[in-house]
Design a protein around this motif. Structure first.
Motif, PDB file in Angstrom:
ATOM      1  N   PHE A 405       5.180  15.257   0.510  1.00 42.22           N
ATOM      2  CA  PHE A 405       5.567  13.880   0.856  1.00 42.22           C
ATOM      3  C   PHE A 405       4.327  13.047   1.182  1.00 42.22           C
ATOM      4  CE2 PHE A 405       6.479  10.670   4.055  1.00 42.22           C
ATOM      5  CZ  PHE A 405       7.483   9.939   3.438  1.00 42.22           C
ATOM      6  N   VAL A 406       3.487  13.600   2.037  1.00 35.10           N
ATOM      7  CA  VAL A 406       2.288  12.879   2.478  1.00 35.10           C
ATOM      8  C   VAL A 406       1.381  12.588   1.288  1.00 35.10           C
ATOM      9  CG1 VAL A 406       0.173  13.108   3.853  1.00 35.10           C
ATOM     10  CG2 VAL A 406       2.386  13.827   4.816  1.00 35.10           C
ATOM     11  N   SER A 407       1.194  13.593   0.457  1.00 32.36           N
ATOM     12  CA  SER A 407       0.301  13.452  -0.679  1.00 32.36           C
ATOM     13  C   SER A 407       0.818  12.399  -1.672  1.00 32.36           C
ATOM     14  CB  SER A 407       0.166  14.828  -1.337  1.00 32.36           C
ATOM     15  OG  SER A 407      -0.382  14.692  -2.613  1.00 32.36           O
ATOM     16  N   ARG A 408       2.098  12.447  -1.985  1.00 32.54           N
ATOM     17  CA  ARG A 408       2.648  11.514  -2.974  1.00 32.54           C
ATOM     18  C   ARG A 408       2.533  10.061  -2.511  1.00 32.54           C
ATOM     19  NH1 ARG A 408       8.544  13.364  -4.720  1.00 32.54           N
ATOM     20  NH2 ARG A 408       8.307  12.283  -6.688  1.00 32.54           N
ATOM     21  N   ILE A 409       2.952   9.822  -1.274  1.00 32.55           N
ATOM     22  CA  ILE A 409       3.015   8.430  -0.823  1.00 32.55           C
ATOM     23  C   ILE A 409       1.604   7.845  -0.642  1.00 32.55           C
ATOM     24  CG2 ILE A 409       3.214   8.822   1.697  1.00 32.55           C
ATOM     25  CD1 ILE A 409       5.433   6.409  -0.190  1.00 32.55           C
ATOM     26  N   THR A 410       0.678   8.638  -0.103  1.00 30.06           N
ATOM     27  CA  THR A 410      -0.667   8.092   0.129  1.00 30.06           C
ATOM     28  C   THR A 410      -1.401   7.884  -1.201  1.00 30.06           C
ATOM     29  OG1 THR A 410      -1.492  10.348   0.549  1.00 30.06           O
ATOM     30  CG2 THR A 410      -0.982   8.993   2.486  1.00 30.06           C
ATOM     31  N   LYS A 411      -1.230   8.831  -2.123  1.00 26.43           N
ATOM     32  CA  LYS A 411      -1.926   8.692  -3.415  1.00 26.43           C
ATOM     33  C   LYS A 411      -1.347   7.554  -4.250  1.00 26.43           C
ATOM     34  CE  LYS A 411      -3.825  13.298  -3.819  1.00 26.43           C
ATOM     35  NZ  LYS A 411      -3.528  14.691  -4.230  1.00 26.43           N
ATOM     36  N   PHE A 412      -0.021   7.424  -4.219  1.00 18.21           N
ATOM     37  CA  PHE A 412       0.596   6.332  -4.968  1.00 18.21           C
ATOM     38  C   PHE A 412       0.145   4.978  -4.417  1.00 18.21           C
ATOM     39  CE2 PHE A 412       4.093   3.266  -5.580  1.00 18.21           C
ATOM     40  CZ  PHE A 412       4.042   3.181  -6.959  1.00 18.21           C
ATOM     41  N   CYS A 413       0.116   4.874  -3.103  1.00 20.55           N
ATOM     42  CA  CYS A 413      -0.310   3.620  -2.479  1.00 20.55           C
ATOM     43  C   CYS A 413      -1.754   3.296  -2.875  1.00 20.55           C
ATOM     44  CB  CYS A 413      -0.181   3.699  -0.956  1.00 20.55           C
ATOM     45  SG  CYS A 413      -0.564   2.126  -0.158  1.00 20.55           S
ATOM     46  N   ARG A 414      -2.602   4.302  -2.807  1.00 18.70           N
ATOM     47  CA  ARG A 414      -4.016   4.076  -3.149  1.00 18.70           C
ATOM     48  C   ARG A 414      -4.150   3.555  -4.582  1.00 18.70           C
ATOM     49  NH1 ARG A 414      -7.980   9.125  -2.623  1.00 18.70           N
ATOM     50  NH2 ARG A 414      -6.662   9.863  -4.326  1.00 18.70           N
ATOM     51  N   SER A 415      -3.375   4.139  -5.503  1.00 18.16           N
ATOM     52  CA  SER A 415      -3.536   3.761  -6.911  1.00 18.16           C
ATOM     53  C   SER A 415      -2.970   2.374  -7.228  1.00 18.16           C
ATOM     54  CB  SER A 415      -2.897   4.814  -7.821  1.00 18.16           C
ATOM     55  OG  SER A 415      -1.496   4.716  -7.744  1.00 18.16           O
ATOM     56  N   LYS A 416      -1.925   1.935  -6.501  1.00 19.20           N
ATOM     57  CA  LYS A 416      -1.301   0.652  -6.823  1.00 19.20           C
ATOM     58  C   LYS A 416      -1.656  -0.480  -5.870  1.00 19.20           C
ATOM     59  CE  LYS A 416       0.908   2.462 -10.250  1.00 19.20           C
ATOM     60  NZ  LYS A 416       0.306   2.352 -11.584  1.00 19.20           N
ATOM     61  N   PHE A 417      -1.855  -0.134  -4.590  1.00 12.00           N
ATOM     62  CA  PHE A 417      -2.057  -1.187  -3.578  1.00 12.00           C
ATOM     63  C   PHE A 417      -3.395  -1.052  -2.853  1.00 12.00           C
ATOM     64  CE2 PHE A 417       2.568  -0.409  -3.811  1.00 12.00           C
ATOM     65  CZ  PHE A 417       3.040  -1.672  -4.129  1.00 12.00           C
ATOM     66  N   GLY A 418      -4.113   0.045  -3.084  1.00 13.32           N
ATOM     67  CA  GLY A 418      -5.342   0.290  -2.337  1.00 13.32           C
ATOM     68  C   GLY A 418      -5.044   1.034  -1.040  1.00 13.32           C
ATOM     69  N   GLU A 419      -6.118   1.363  -0.276  1.00 12.63           N
ATOM     70  CA  GLU A 419      -5.933   2.181   0.921  1.00 12.63           C
ATOM     71  C   GLU A 419      -5.620   1.325   2.151  1.00 12.63           C
ATOM     72  OE1 GLU A 419      -8.058   6.376   0.776  1.00 12.63           O
ATOM     73  OE2 GLU A 419      -9.482   4.785   0.301  1.00 12.63           O
ATOM     74  N   GLU A 420      -4.548   0.561   2.035  1.00 15.50           N
ATOM     75  CA  GLU A 420      -4.023  -0.122   3.223  1.00 15.50           C
ATOM     76  C   GLU A 420      -2.519  -0.283   3.061  1.00 15.50           C
ATOM     77  OE1 GLU A 420      -4.518  -4.829   2.526  1.00 15.50           O
ATOM     78  OE2 GLU A 420      -6.380  -3.808   3.087  1.00 15.50           O
ATOM     79  N   VAL A 421      -1.826  -0.460   4.194  1.00 13.09           N
ATOM     80  CA  VAL A 421      -0.369  -0.600   4.169  1.00 13.09           C
ATOM     81  C   VAL A 421      -0.026  -1.878   3.406  1.00 13.09           C
ATOM     82  CG1 VAL A 421       1.712  -0.860   5.594  1.00 13.09           C
ATOM     83  CG2 VAL A 421      -0.179   0.612   6.386  1.00 13.09           C
ATOM     84  N   PRO A 422       0.779  -1.776   2.319  1.00 18.96           N
ATOM     85  CA  PRO A 422       0.997  -2.945   1.459  1.00 18.96           C
ATOM     86  C   PRO A 422       1.859  -4.036   2.103  1.00 18.96           C
ATOM     87  CG  PRO A 422       2.235  -1.054   0.639  1.00 18.96           C
ATOM     88  CD  PRO A 422       1.420  -0.561   1.784  1.00 18.96           C
TER      89      PRO A 422
END
Ligand SMILES: [Zn+2]
Length: 572
Positions: A405-422
Motif C-alpha cells: 500500500f505504502v509503496s504504490r501510493i507514494t510512487k504513484f504520487c511521485r510520478s504524477k504529482f511530485g513528492e508532495e501531497v497533491p
C-alpha cells in the motif's frame, strides 16, 4: 490522563532468552505500554534481570567468572537485546541492585515486626568438597524407585517420583561429583503465608474482573489440601541479599541470604527507585507510582507473565506486600500467557532448540518478529511457531498488505504529482464510506488494546490495513487520473494521509516501520487519530514527503529452508 504502571515478569540472568520467553511477558507488556503512551496516558514500564540463586552461581562458574561480574555482563547483553527488540522500558533494572538489597531487607523487617516470620531448623545436605549446602536439585544419585542413576534430589526425571535427597542411593554433588556429603542442621526463616490466607482470600474475591482462570489458580493454592503453606525465604548461599531485619543484623542468620523468590518481585518496586536514582529524581517521583499514601491510589497497575508465574503473582508477592502492613500498590490486572511451541516440539534452552532473541535479530529486524509473535500470541491456548506460518504472515500481512500500500501510493504520487501531497478535488462518497469503516474498526482496535486482547488487536489492525488496500484497488487513481486528475489528486491525498494514520496505529506493534513511515512523510505528529475524518486530512496539500525504501522484504523459500535447518537443535 490515566497513570498506568506496567511490569513484565523479570527474565533470569543465566543466558539469552528464546522467542517463547519474549512473547510470554516482555513483548505484550511493551505493546500495552506503547499503546497507552500513544493514547496520551502517563506510563511507567519496568523490567529487570533476576540475578540471584544457585543457577546464576553455577553459570558463572561454568563461564569461569566471579558471579557478580558474570551477572553484570549478562545484564548488559540482555539490555542490548531488549533494545534491539524495541522494548520501551522506562528502566531495565537489576535484582542485585543496592536499591533492591535495601528494600528486600526492609520488607523482611516489617514482616518480622508483624509476626509473620518464624525460624525453622532444617536438615540439609552439606558437601564438604564444595564447601556449601546443596539445594535438593543439585544432589544426584540412583532412584530408589526405578534405579535411574541420574535422579535429582527433588525428583526422578525418569519415573517422576518426588524424592527427598536422603532417599537417593549413592548420592553425590551435581556440582563437583563429590560423594563426601553429610546432613547438617541449618536455620531458615519462613514467611507465614498460612496466617495470611483469609486476607489473601478476601483480596482475590475483590477482583471480580479477573479472568476465572487466574482466580481459580489462586483459589486452588489457597484451599487445596492443607491450604496455603508457609514458605522458606532464606538460603545458605554466598550470592544474594544478606539476611537483615531492615538495617539491623538478624541474630543467628549470619552468612545467609534471602531466597531468590522473595527478593525477585520486590525488584518490581526497587526498579522504580533505580529509575529515579538514575535520572537524579527525588524519592517522591517513584513513590507516586508505588505508595498509595504518596500518590499511587489512582495508578492502574498491570502485570504481564507466563501462566506458570500466576500463583506467585497472585499469592506470594501479595503476601509480602499485605504482610508488611504498609500502603504499597497491589496489582489491579494480571495478563498471563500460555506457551509458544517451536516447530512440532518445545523451545528448549538446554538443547538450544528454537530461535533465541539474539539469533532472531541477526536474521531479520525486530518488527518482523514482533508482528508474528504478537499476532500469534499464546493467549487462550498454547500456540506454535512454524517457519511456514512465519513466512506466510510476514509476506502477506507486512509486505503485501501494508508495505505494498505504502509503496504504490507514494510512487504513484511521485510520478504524477511530485513528492508532495497533491492539491485539488474533494473527498466523495467512496472516501466517506472508508472513513466510516475505519472509524468502526478503530473503536474495536482501541477496545481490544485496552482489554489487552493481543491477537484480536492484531487482527483488527490488519483489517484496517486491508481496508486501505481495498479502497486503493477500487478507487484506482492510476485509471481515474487520465479522465479526472482532480479526483485522482483527492484519492492520493487520502492515501498519503492513510499512511500517517497507519504509522500511528501500528507503532505499538511495529515501531521501526512506524518511524520509517513518519520520517518519509516528514511528520512528527503521532497524535492519536480519534477523529478519523480529521486524521485523514491532517497532512495538507503541498506537504512534502519522500518515497520510503522497501518497508518489508519478503522471505524467500530458500531463506526459510535455510533457517529451518539452522535452528533445529543444539545451539553452541
Ligand atoms: Zn525413578
Amino acid at each position: 490522563m490515566e497513570r498506568i504502571l506496567i511490569t513484565s515478569a523479570i527474565p533470569y540472568i543465566n543466558g539469552i532468552k528464546h522467542l517463547g520467553n519474549l512473547v510470554g511477558s516482555q513483548l505484550p507488556a511493551d505493546l500495552y505500554a506503547r499503546y497507552q503512551r500513544g493514547r496520551g496516558n502517563e506510563v511507567m514500564f519496568l523490567c529487570a534481570t533476576d540475578e540471584h540463586g544457585t543457577p546464576a552461581e553455577l553459570a558463572a562458574a561454568k563461564a569461569g567468572k566471579p558471579v557478580a561480574e558474570y551477572c553484570a555482563e549478562m545484564h548488559e547483553v540482555q539490555a542490548e537485546i531488549a533494545k534491539g527488540f524495541c522494548l520501551s522500558f522506562d528502566h531495565f533494572g537489576r535484582s542485585s541492585s543496592p536499591q533492591n538489597h535495601a528494600l528486600t531487607q526492609h520488607f523482611a523487617g516489617k514482616l518480622a515486626e508483624a509476626g509473620l516470620i518464624r525460624e525453622v531448623v532444617e536438615k540439609q545436605v552439606y558437601s564438604n568438597a564444595d564447601g556449601r549446602f546443596l539445594p535438593d536439585r543439585y544432589i544426584e544419585g540412583t532412584c530408589p524407585n526405578c534405579g535411574f542413576e541420574k535422579a535429582r534430589g527433588d525428583q526422578c526425571e525418569e519415573c517422576t517420583k518426588q524424592l527427598d535427597p536422603t532417599d537417593l542411593i549413592n548420592p553425590r554433588s551435581a556440582i563437583s561429583g563429590s560423594t563426601d556429603l553429610e546432613v547438617r542442621e541449618t536455620k531458615h526463616l519462613y514467611l507465614c503465608q498460612s496466617a495470611m490466607k483469609d486476607q489473601l482470600d478476601a483480596w482475590i474475591d475483590s477482583k471480580a474482573d479477573w479472568p476465572v482462570l487466574t482466580t481459580s489458580i489462586a483459589k486452588k493454592w489457597l484451599h487445596d489440601g492443607d491450604g496455603l503453606q508457609d514458605r522458606g525465604i532464606t538460603r545458605d548461599l554466598d550470592w544474594g541479599i544478606p539476611v537483615k531485619k531492615g538495617e539491623e543484623d538478624w541474630p543467628g542468620m549470619e552468612g545467609k541470604v534471602f531466597y531468590v523468590w522473595f527478593d525477585a518481585p520486590i525488584e518490581y518496586i526497587a526498579c522504580a527507585k533505580e529509575w529515579a536514582d538514575a535520572h537524579g529524581k527525588a524519592d517522591a517521583d517513584w513513590e507516586r507510582w508505588w505508595r498509595t499514601d504518596k500518590g499511587a491510589e489512582d495508578v492502574k497497575y498491570v502485570q504481564f507473565m507466563g501462566k506458570d508465574n500466576v500463583p506467585f503473582h497472585t499469592l506470594s508477592f501479595p503476601a509480602t506486600i499485605l504482610g508488611s502492613g504498609e500502603p504499597w500498590k497491589l496489582v489491579d490486572h494480571l495478563k498471563s500467557f500460555n506457551y509458544l511451541n517451536y516447530d512440532g516440539g518445545q523451545f528448549s534452552t538446554s538443547q538450544g532448540r528454537g530461535v533465541f532473541m539474539d539469533q532472531a535479530l541477526e536474521i531479520l529486524p525486530a518488527d518482523y518478529w514482533r508482528w508474528w509473535l504478537l499476532s500469534h500470541a499464546p493467549e487462550s491456548s498454547d500456540s506454535e511457531f512454524t517457519w511456514e506460518n512465519f513466512q506466510q504472515s510476514v509476506n502477506k500481512d507486512l509486505a503485501d498488505v501494508l508495505g505494498n500500500f505504502v509503496s504504490r501510493i507514494t510512487k504513484f504520487c511521485r510520478s504524477k504529482f511530485g513528492e508532495e501531497v497533491p492539491t485539488g478535488g474533494e473527498y466523495g462518497e467512496q472516501e466517506l464510506a472508508l472513513i466510516e469503516e475505519l472509524t468502526t474498526r478503530l473503536r474495536a482496535y482501541e477496545q481490544h488494546m485496552e482489554a489487552m486482547e493481543v491477537r484480536k488487536s492484531a487482527q483488527e489492525l490488519r483489517a484496517i490495513w486491508v481496508a486501505g488496500n481495498e479502497y486503493l484497488q477500487s478507487a484506482a487513481p492510476w485509471s481515474v487520473f487520465k479522465e479526472d486528475p482532480e479526483r485522482a489528486a483527492a484519492q492520493v491525498r487520502l492515501g498519503l494521509n492513510l499512511i500517517r494514520f497507519y504509522a500511528v496505529l501500528s507503532a505499538p506493534f511495529i515501531p521501526q516501520a512506524s518511524a520509517t513511515l513518519m520520517a518519509a512523510l516528514n511528520s512528527s505528529d503521532m497524535g492519536w487519530p480519534t477523529d478519523v475524518a480529521a486524521a485523514l486530512s491532517a497532512l495538507p496539500a503541498g506537504h512534502g514527503f519522500t518515497v520510503p525504501e522497501v518497508l518489508f522484504a519478503k522471505i524467500a523459500d530458500e531463506q526459510r529452508e535455510d533457517w529451518q535447518e539452522r535452528f533445529s537443535g543444539t545451539r553452541d
